[in-house]
Each structure stands twice: as C-alpha cells, then as structure tokens.
Design an enzyme around this catalytic site. Structure first.
Site, PDB file in Angstrom:
ATOM      1  N   SER A 134     -14.014  17.960  40.295  1.00  0.00           N
ATOM      2  CA  SER A 134     -15.152  17.673  39.425  1.00  0.00           C
ATOM      3  C   SER A 134     -14.673  16.705  38.351  1.00  0.00           C
ATOM      4  O   SER A 134     -13.480  16.623  38.052  1.00  0.00           O
ATOM      5  CB  SER A 134     -15.651  18.962  38.781  1.00  0.00           C
ATOM      6  OG  SER A 134     -16.528  18.691  37.708  1.00  0.00           O
ATOM      7  N   TYR A 147     -14.287  26.348  32.969  1.00  0.00           N
ATOM      8  CA  TYR A 147     -14.493  25.620  34.219  1.00  0.00           C
ATOM      9  C   TYR A 147     -13.564  24.416  34.294  1.00  0.00           C
ATOM     10  O   TYR A 147     -12.904  24.182  35.313  1.00  0.00           O
ATOM     11  CB  TYR A 147     -15.951  25.183  34.317  1.00  0.00           C
ATOM     12  CG  TYR A 147     -16.283  24.370  35.543  1.00  0.00           C
ATOM     13  CD1 TYR A 147     -16.182  24.917  36.819  1.00  0.00           C
ATOM     14  CD2 TYR A 147     -16.725  23.062  35.434  1.00  0.00           C
ATOM     15  CE1 TYR A 147     -16.494  24.178  37.949  1.00  0.00           C
ATOM     16  CE2 TYR A 147     -17.048  22.316  36.545  1.00  0.00           C
ATOM     17  CZ  TYR A 147     -16.932  22.874  37.805  1.00  0.00           C
ATOM     18  OH  TYR A 147     -17.247  22.141  38.912  1.00  0.00           O
TER      19      TYR A 147
END
Length: 274
Positions: A134, A147
């Site tokens: 990501s 995250y």
C-alpha cells in the site's frame, strides 16, 4: 503459469484471479471461507480458476494448498500475497489484540505462505512473489499508524527477500496501491474499538479524518488497474521492486522526495486540519 493468489473473495484478489486466468494462467484462488465463493464462481465461469480454502492465518491450510498445487502440477510459478486488512484509529486508542491481529494478517501470514512456497521456487530456479502492499507502506498518515506499521514491515521484508532470492532466479515485487474502490473502505473497513465510543481527546481529529475519507472515496481509482498491473508483472523478466499506482500517488511521492520532512509535515498538517 501456475498462480496462487490469496484474498480472492472480492476486490483486488477477485479481479487478479479473473485477469490472470483470462491471460491463460491457471489460478488457485484462496478464500478464507469457501462458502463465500459465489462472486468468484460467477466472475470466473469458464476460466481455469480453482477456489481453495485458504485462511491466511491457518498454517495447516498453507501446507495443504501448496501440496495440492504441487501434486496436480509439479510446480508453482507465482505467489500473490494479496490478502490483508486495515485498521483505523489513533495509536493511543488501539488495543494490543487489535494490533497483533493486524500484523498476523498483513505481515506474519504473507511471510509464512511465502516460506512454504520458496523451496519449490528455488528448486525450479524460477518464479515470482508479488506482495500487495500500500502507499501506507511508504507514507504514514495520522489515524492509520498501525496499518502503516504493518505495511512498512512488509515492505522491508520484501526488499530484503528480493536480494535473498535473486541468486535463485526468483523475482520479488511490491505493488503499492493508493486509494481504490475496494471493500477495505466498505464491508471490510475496520477501526479500533475505542474509536467507536465517541468523545475523548481525538474526537475532533477523528471527525476531520472521516470527512477526508468521504471526499477521497469520490476520487478513488478503478481496482482493475491494479489487477492488470499484477498480471503484467507475472511475465515481466526484470521487474522493478516497487510499483506505486493510483490517484494522486505520484504527486505524494514527489512531495516526499523534494521537501524536507518538516516541509512535508506542514503539508500533512494543512491537509488534515489538525
């Protein structure tokens, strides 16, 4: 090619399975629960896509799936570690069990499944491992620190793995999507339990971040772009390590490269309005 992809119920995983099969590959599509295969079956009708029970947290299922692939084909050409979860919340709000589960899915599980596949790829002296990371693995935003931590860890391990496997002819790649329309912002959206309680010292910041996410949702990219890139990489003999893509991603990377951190920090402060 014989391809194993995780997290194929929806989103990137489902689209990757379809696109790879249409490109002529045999795809073993991992699902945490085979009872949820309806969308996958519908989208892959007539294609060589084989749904398999693969909860990435279950090491026995790792072993069973890899043994099945090798028993049926004698080789494994590509592993796509796509399954992952997100966790929103300011770090003071996050509990240890939430953080551990996040790292179990996003870091320990791809490490374990990759480890299970590597002996075969090394002996073949060919293969590719694609880890779906990501942009959060490159830039940590407030409210997404946990995250980002999991994706930073995945990025570091993947970079080292690329060096380690180069002598064996195994390619290793990171795909780094920015904001795309997937279930990570819908059905699979997760936030820390404490963030649901309302009030507290982060209430204003949380409200501001939620408004930013709402605005971002209107500009999210088509996840088919990510699937198409992954399928191209399967056949690329000399891929780069990192492939960032998505709306606004290049501008963010250039800002980070050109500005000192203090300058970039001011940009983030202006964007989030804290």
């Amino acid at each position: 090619m014989i391809v194993l992809c995780t997290g194929c119920r929806s989103g990137f995983g489902l689209l990757i399975a379809v696109a790879a099969a249409r490109a002529g590959h045999t795809v073993y599509a991992g699902l945490r629960d085979l009872e949820t295969r309806e969308d996958l079956d519908r989208a892959t009708k007539g294609l060589d896509v084989r749904p398999v029970q693969l909860d990435v947290l279950d090491r026995l299922q790792h072993e069973e799936v890899v043994e099945r692939i090798l028993g049926e084909h004698g080789r494994l050409d590509a592993l796509i570690n796509n399954a992952g979860i997100a966790l929103g919340g300011f770090q003071e709000q996050i509990e240890e069990d939430e953080l551990r589960r996040l790292f179990d899915v996003n870091v320990f599980s791809p490490w374990a499944l990759t480890k299970r596949c590597l002996p075969t790829m090394r002996e073949q002296r060919a293969g590719i491992v694609i880890n779906v990371s990501s942009m959060a693995g490159r830039q940590a935003m407030p409210g997404l620190g946990a995250y980002a931590g999991s994706k930073f860890a995945l990025e570091g391990m993947t970079e080292a793995l690329r060096h380690e496997l180069r002598p064996f002819g195994v390619r290793v790649v990171l795909v780094e999507p920015g904001p795309y329309k997937t279930d990570i912002f819908g059905r699979n959206r997760r936030t820390a339990r404490e963030s649901h309680e309302g009030g507290g010292p982060y209430a204003r910041m949380q409200a501001r971040m939620e408004k930013l996410v709402e605005k971002m949702e209107a500009r999210m990219g088509d996840p088919q772009e990510v699937a198409d890139l992954v399928v191209e990489l399967l056949q690329d003999p000399s891929p780069r390590l990192r492939y960032p893509l998505g709306p606004g991603v290049q501008a963010r990377l250039w800002a980070r490269r050109l500005l000192p951190f203090q300058g970039y920090e001011k940009v983030i402060e202006r964007v989030v309005g804290f």
